[in-house]
Design an enzyme around this catalytic site. Structure first.
Site, short mmCIF file in Angstrom:
data_model
loop_
_atom_site.label_atom_id
_atom_site.label_comp_id
_atom_site.label_asym_id
_atom_site.label_seq_id
_atom_site.Cartn_x
_atom_site.Cartn_y
_atom_site.Cartn_z
N ASP A 1 20.71 -17.68 2.55
CA ASP A 1 22.02 -17.94 2.66
C ASP A 1 22.25 -16.31 2.47
O ASP A 1 23.22 -15.77 3.43
CB ASP A 1 23.32 -17.83 1.05
CG ASP A 1 22.80 -19.54 0.95
OD1 ASP A 1 23.02 -20.56 2.48
OD2 ASP A 1 22.38 -20.15 0.50
N LYS B 1 9.92 -6.93 -15.01
CA LYS B 1 8.14 -6.32 -15.83
C LYS B 1 7.83 -5.81 -14.86
O LYS B 1 6.82 -5.74 -14.97
CB LYS B 1 6.90 -6.92 -16.56
CG LYS B 1 7.64 -7.75 -17.89
CD LYS B 1 8.48 -7.11 -19.16
CE LYS B 1 8.90 -7.88 -19.90
NZ LYS B 1 10.51 -7.06 -20.86
N GLY C 1 19.43 3.32 4.25
CA GLY C 1 19.03 4.49 4.12
C GLY C 1 19.11 5.40 5.75
O GLY C 1 20.12 5.57 5.85
N LYS D 1 0.66 -1.36 0.00
CA LYS D 1 0.18 0.00 0.06
C LYS D 1 0.59 1.10 -0.20
O LYS D 1 2.24 1.49 0.96
CB LYS D 1 -1.08 -0.37 1.16
CG LYS D 1 -1.87 -1.05 0.94
CD LYS D 1 -2.93 -0.64 2.68
CE LYS D 1 -3.98 -2.23 1.97
NZ LYS D 1 -4.83 -1.46 3.41
N SER E 1 11.29 12.47 2.57
CA SER E 1 11.31 13.21 1.07
C SER E 1 10.60 12.55 0.52
O SER E 1 10.31 12.63 -1.61
CB SER E 1 12.38 12.53 0.60
OG SER E 1 13.46 10.99 0.27
N LYS F 1 7.73 1.49 3.61
CA LYS F 1 7.74 2.06 5.13
C LYS F 1 5.57 2.13 5.38
O LYS F 1 6.05 2.79 6.98
CB LYS F 1 7.71 3.82 5.21
CG LYS F 1 9.25 3.94 4.29
CD LYS F 1 9.68 5.05 4.65
CE LYS F 1 11.33 5.14 4.48
NZ LYS F 1 11.80 6.26 3.52
N ASN G 1 8.92 8.78 1.07
CA ASN G 1 7.79 7.60 1.14
C ASN G 1 7.10 6.83 2.43
O ASN G 1 6.38 6.93 2.65
CB ASN G 1 8.52 6.17 0.44
CG ASN G 1 8.37 5.44 -0.44
OD1 ASN G 1 7.69 5.95 -1.68
ND2 ASN G 1 9.60 5.43 -1.52
N TYR H 1 -3.56 11.57 0.24
CA TYR H 1 -3.59 10.99 1.11
C TYR H 1 -4.09 11.49 2.73
O TYR H 1 -4.31 11.17 2.90
CB TYR H 1 -2.44 10.00 1.06
CG TYR H 1 -1.63 8.91 0.76
CD1 TYR H 1 -3.01 7.84 0.17
CD2 TYR H 1 -0.62 8.14 0.56
CE1 TYR H 1 -2.22 7.18 -0.77
CE2 TYR H 1 -0.36 7.28 -0.17
CZ TYR H 1 -1.28 6.68 -0.57
OH TYR H 1 -1.08 5.95 -1.85
#
Length: 311
Positions: free
Chosen positions: A169, A269, A176, A45, A75, A50, A77, A112
């Protein structure tokens, strides 16, 4: 952080987030001579991992705190994640966004219901702007990556990947602000101790790489990387976790990030943002050490402006 703790976090946020798909590519496997499993948080979503940490942090607030709202700087997300998570539980979200944040991310935050204040681009300017909003509104400050509830929420992506593929493995993750990799390290330590976690970081913002070498949190004087989501420095909540559990950090050039992004686009893709491509670029740079291994890669997000691709 025990298995039980992480399972509780996962249970709490489950109604609000997707258990994202794990994709594979036979062609990329052949190219790397390894079995790769991409945990696709670009299908989360709001388009990034995040959402997990933001949701966990908001759900853990008291009733009084929720009434005052939440504030952060981001910035893009985490701004989108906090705005959407807040909307899901009826809480106001105030966001300090650097003026150079991609317009596509600013538009999404507004969509949002997030209340945006534009600010300068450095960490100091962003933090000052968020603090000013907090003083004016009384909102609860939630750091995008240096907050225990956020870190624990972010770790649920790796946890889901390990549930599906318990015998990995290696796990490659972009670095960040440190929230995703710290949370993932906790999940790996709880559920797959034999798995080694490797961070990918842009060479132009190599603060985490330098922090591991010096043993203290280092900062960047410049933030000139295409991976706009990785321009933040580590914090005192996530750095100790990273220092204790990480295998190493691999630095990647800007051209390598673009090439990795393009390869995923062409062969799988799917749309991934440059910050996500950093982990895959680090993997491609480590081909000698991963031959014949099972490798997880966290694709951290897909919020990219498709009208402004770097290739």
């Amino acid at each position: 952080m025990t298995k039980e703790d992480l399972l509780k976090v996962h249970e709490q946020i489950k109604p609000y987030v997707h258990n994202t798909p794990v994709l594979t590519s036979q062609l990329i496997n052949k190219m790397c001579n390894a079995d790769l499993f991409f945990k696709c948080e670009n299908f989360q979503k709001m388009g990034a991992f995040k959402m997990r940490g933001a949701t966990n942090a908001i759900l853990n607030l008291s009733k009084e705190e929720k009434e005052k709202g939440v504030v952060t700087h981001s910035s893009g997300n985490f701004a989108q994640a906090l705005a959407l998570a807040a909307k899901s539980v009826g809480v106001k979200a105030y966001i300090a966004m650097p003026e150079n944040a991609p317009q596509v991310k600013k538009d999404a935050v507004s969509g949002y219901g997030g209340i945006i204040t534009e600010c300068g681009v450095t960490a100091t300017e962003r933090e000052a702007a968020a603090q000013k909003i907090q003083e004016e509104t009384g909102a609860v400050y939630l750091h995008p990556s240096n907050n225990d509830d956020v870190i624990h929420g972010q770790g649920t992506a790796a946890m889901e990947l390990i549930e599906e593929h318990p015998d990995l493995d290696f796990l490659f993750i972009p670095v960040g602000g440190g929230g995703l990799i710290a949370g993932s390290l906790l999940a790996v330590n709880a559920f797959a101790k034999k798995c080694k976690v490797i961070g990918g970081e842009p060479k132009h913002t190599d603060d985490a790489f330098r922090s591991l070498k010096s043993g203290k949190i280092e900062f960047n004087s410049k933030t000139n990387t295409i991976a706009d989501g990785l321009r933040m420095h580590l914090g005192d909540r996530n750095f100790p976790i990273i220092k204790e559990y990480i295998e190493k950090i691999v630095l990647v050039e800007e051209e390598e990030i673009i090439e990795a992004m393009k390869l995923i686009w062409e062969r799988m893709k799917i749309v991934i943002e440059p910050s996500s491509a950093v982990a895959f670029a680090a993997l491609l740079k480590s081909k000698d050490t991963i031959e014949n291994k099972k490798i997880g890669v966290i694709i951290s997000g897909g919020n990219v402006d498709v009208s402004n691709l770097p290739f």
